[in-house]
Design a protein around this motif. Structure first.
Motif, PDB file in Angstrom:
ATOM      1  N   ASP A  57       1.116  -1.331  -0.039  1.00  0.00           N
ATOM      2  CA  ASP A  57       0.126   0.037   0.187  1.00  0.00           C
ATOM      3  C   ASP A  57       0.582   1.677  -0.115  1.00  0.00           C
ATOM      4  N   ALA A  58       1.748   0.638  -0.285  1.00  0.00           N
ATOM      5  CA  ALA A  58       2.859   2.085  -0.876  1.00  0.00           C
ATOM      6  C   ALA A  58       3.352   2.532  -2.292  1.00  0.00           C
ATOM      7  N   PRO A  59       3.939   4.050  -2.691  1.00  0.00           N
ATOM      8  CA  PRO A  59       4.007   4.155  -3.848  1.00  0.00           C
ATOM      9  C   PRO A  59       5.755   3.563  -3.968  1.00  0.00           C
ATOM     10  N   TYR A  60       5.215   2.670  -5.929  1.00  0.00           N
ATOM     11  CA  TYR A  60       6.755   1.858  -6.018  1.00  0.00           C
ATOM     12  C   TYR A  60       6.928   2.460  -7.480  1.00  0.00           C
ATOM     13  N   TYR A 114      -0.952  -6.549  -9.271  1.00  0.00           N
ATOM     14  CA  TYR A 114      -0.948  -5.938  -7.830  1.00  0.00           C
ATOM     15  C   TYR A 114      -0.572  -4.134  -7.540  1.00  0.00           C
ATOM     16  N   GLY A 115      -1.577  -3.729  -8.605  1.00  0.00           N
ATOM     17  CA  GLY A 115      -1.671  -2.498  -8.306  1.00  0.00           C
ATOM     18  C   GLY A 115      -0.184  -1.602  -9.033  1.00  0.00           C
ATOM     19  N   LEU A 116       0.249  -2.644  -9.518  1.00  0.00           N
ATOM     20  CA  LEU A 116       1.467  -1.722 -10.544  1.00  0.00           C
ATOM     21  C   LEU A 116       1.377  -1.971 -12.015  1.00  0.00           C
ATOM     22  N   SER A 117       2.287  -1.287 -12.631  1.00  0.00           N
ATOM     23  CA  SER A 117       2.383  -1.665 -14.298  1.00  0.00           C
ATOM     24  C   SER A 117       3.506  -1.259 -14.664  1.00  0.00           C
ATOM     25  N   LEU A 118       3.423  -2.111 -16.168  1.00  0.00           N
ATOM     26  CA  LEU A 118       4.598  -1.488 -16.259  1.00  0.00           C
ATOM     27  C   LEU A 118       4.360  -0.355 -17.440  1.00  0.00           C
ATOM     28  N   TYR A 136       9.966   0.965 -17.100  1.00  0.00           N
ATOM     29  CA  TYR A 136       9.233   1.681 -15.866  1.00  0.00           C
ATOM     30  C   TYR A 136       8.292   0.514 -14.978  1.00  0.00           C
ATOM     31  N   ILE A 137       8.658   0.056 -13.433  1.00  0.00           N
ATOM     32  CA  ILE A 137       7.143  -0.497 -13.063  1.00  0.00           C
ATOM     33  C   ILE A 137       6.948   0.750 -12.082  1.00  0.00           C
ATOM     34  N   THR A 138       5.406   1.117 -12.122  1.00  0.00           N
ATOM     35  CA  THR A 138       5.003   2.041 -10.911  1.00  0.00           C
ATOM     36  C   THR A 138       3.473   1.711 -10.503  1.00  0.00           C
ATOM     37  N   GLY A 139       3.100   2.250  -9.298  1.00  0.00           N
ATOM     38  CA  GLY A 139       2.072   2.070  -9.062  1.00  0.00           C
ATOM     39  C   GLY A 139       2.684   2.698  -7.588  1.00  0.00           C
ATOM     40  N   THR A 140       0.745   2.074  -6.775  1.00  0.00           N
ATOM     41  CA  THR A 140       0.598   1.821  -5.144  1.00  0.00           C
ATOM     42  C   THR A 140       0.707  -0.091  -5.258  1.00  0.00           C
ATOM     43  N   VAL A 141       1.403  -0.823  -4.449  1.00  0.00           N
ATOM     44  CA  VAL A 141       1.667  -1.899  -4.334  1.00  0.00           C
ATOM     45  C   VAL A 141       0.284  -2.731  -3.267  1.00  0.00           C
TER      46      VAL A 141
END
Length: 491
Positions: free
Chosen positions: A206-209, A241-245, A250-255
């Motif tokens: 639940d944190a930005p990645y 899982y809340g992420l996208s390529l 770059y793999i970004t999003g909120t986990v």
């Protein structure tokens, strides 16, 4: 003295012998000269190969046909014939490719039905027609489509190139080639490559990645996609899982690894996100896929006790408050230090019981205690002050707090802009049942709860309250309380 000269027959025999000896000498001399020219031509071919390599390694591309003539010192072999240069035209843009259009077959017979050896991904070839002046292999110039060039064992009668002397005769061409793998020994010519063993940064639930997949070689810019079994589909990108390529790697999003857990929590205290079928394509069109999966380890957030304050208790009234926690795992070990009012007990994140009542007005002292919540090797502490109110001291005689008759309590936002989710109480958590909404007012009934957030996406929790807590703040028993930036008060 008796002198006698040669007879005609003897003289003829001498002349024949001298002729034979002269013929043998001339033939032997021709053989030696031919051998010297062949060896010299081999040295010329080797030198021209080294010249092309030197140019390629310094410039980062192989020369085209016109550049080749300026790069090499010897443009003709020892027999006076032009040196032949054959190359893949696609490599003149850059040598860091994965494949070429040139394949060499080594043949032991003229039919070459089954090659003795197959050399793929040849970058360029340099050859001489040698002593018979006949190029029997292939013509000079660029190769633009997949092409097989056959090199035969010496002596096989063949002629694969009619553009020179169109005659079948024993093969004697001097041929040397360089493959892509040899070019790749130079840093400027590295092919497109993704390290399958690279370690992506760890993630927090639940944190930005944000992380970058490392790629090297080839010619940037790169485009990422999904490998469909035969090619790289750059229109299809991995997500989960809340992420996208992203297309640039770059793999970004909120986990959001564990969707069933409390915010910031992970069942089992650790998780792993697997990313598969990732591929990349460079600007030259070369593409490669990762044979193995990439992995992101996911850990829970630091354990945090979310409940900021506790409502007052009233003598003679029941008391019930649930403490909300985030981070860690799905279960917590609780501990309390300090004192609670008589007949109130703490267990598994809840204080319950009925406060002892006495006759007349009394002013019991506030009770100070500290809660400790532990999970996944992490511990959170928070101190509280619980005040006990004696209704006998209320001059108006009203207000029964938790023993009031309200079936629901309406909470009004009297502070800054906030957002909330309403839900139901499950164990120690408030399980949301409504969407994130701007907080002006909300009505909470028995068994329900409300969680207040600082941001419009409902990710930064400020406070969370159940029905019983709200009732305890309703001292005038009008079923209404105020919320002001994390604090409750009667309305």
């Amino acid at each position: 003295m008796n002198r006698k000269g040669f007879t005609l027959i003897e003289l003829a025999m001498v002349l024949v012998i001298i002729g034979l000896l002269a013929g043998i000498g001339i033939t032997a001399l021709g053989i030696l000269v031919k051998r010297a020219k062949v060896n010299s031509t081999k040295e010329i071919v080797n030198a021209d190969v080294e010249a092309v390599l030197g140019y390629t390694f310094s410039i980062g591309k192989i020369p085209d046909l016109s550049t080749f003539l300026t790069v090499v010192r010897n443009k003709k072999d020892s027999f006076g014939k032009d040196i032949v240069y054959i190359y893949d035209s696609g490599l003149t843009s850059y040598c860091g490719r994965l494949k070429t259009n040139i394949t060499v077959y080594i043949c032991s017979d003229a039919a070459c039905t089954v090659p003795v050896q197959t050399i793929r991904n040849v970058a360029f070839i340099i050859l001489s027609g040698s002593a018979n002046y006949n190029n029997q292999t292939a013509g000079a110039g660029e190769i633009t489509t997949p092409t097989v060039i056959k090199v035969y064992d010496y002596g096989i009668k063949v002629d694969d190139y009619s553009g020179d002397l169109n005659r079948v005769e024993p093969y004697d061409d001097i041929v040397k080639w360089v493959t892509l793998s040899e070019l790749h020994n130079n840093e400027k010519c590295k092919p497109l490559y993704i390290d399958p063993n690279q370690n992506l940064p760890e993630a927090i639930e639940d944190a930005p990645y944000r992380a970058k997949i490392d790629v090297s070689g080839g010619v940037p810019p790169y485009q990422f996609g999904t490998w469909n079994g035969s090619s790289c589909d750059t229109t299809s990108l991995w997500n989960g899982y809340g992420l996208s390529l992203t297309t640039d790697g770059y793999i970004t999003g909120t986990v959001n690894y564990d969707t069933d857990s409390n915010k910031g929590s992970i069942t089992g205290c650790e998780g792993n996100i697997t990313i598969s079928n990732i591929c990349v394509k460079d600007s030259l069109g070369d593409e490669i896929t990762i044979a193995d999966n990439l992995n992101i380890k996911v850990f829970p957030q630091q354990v945090k006790i979310l409940t900021d304050t506790v409502p007052p208790a009233y003598e003679g009234s029941s008391y019930n408050i649930t403490f909300f926690v985030s981070g860690g795992g799905d279960s917590y070990t609780w501990n309390i230090q300090g004192s609670l009012p008589p007949d109130l007990t703490f267990s598994n994140g809840q204080i319950t019981g009925t406060v002892q009542s006495d006759s007349g007005c009394s002013t019991p002292s506030p009770y100070n205690f500290t809660l400790e919540a532990s999970s996944c090797g992490m511990t959170a502490f928070k101190g509280y002050v619980l005040t006990v109110i004696d209704p006998d001291c209320n001059s108006s005689g009203g207000g029964s707090g938790g023993s009031g008759s309200c079936s629901s309590v309406t909470v009004f936002n009297a502070g800054d802009i906030r957002y909330y989710e309403k839900g139901t109480v499950f164990l120690f958590w408030c399980i949301a049942s409504t969407r994130c909404t701007e907080f002006t007012s909300a009505t909470v009934s028995n068994g329900e709860c409300i969680t207040v957030y600082r941001d419009f996406r409902c990710r930064r929790i400020e406070s969370s309250y159940g029905f019983n807590t709200l009732v305890n703040y309703d001292t005038n028993n009008n079923c209404e309380v105020n919320y002001n930036n994390g604090r409750l008060s009667d309305r």
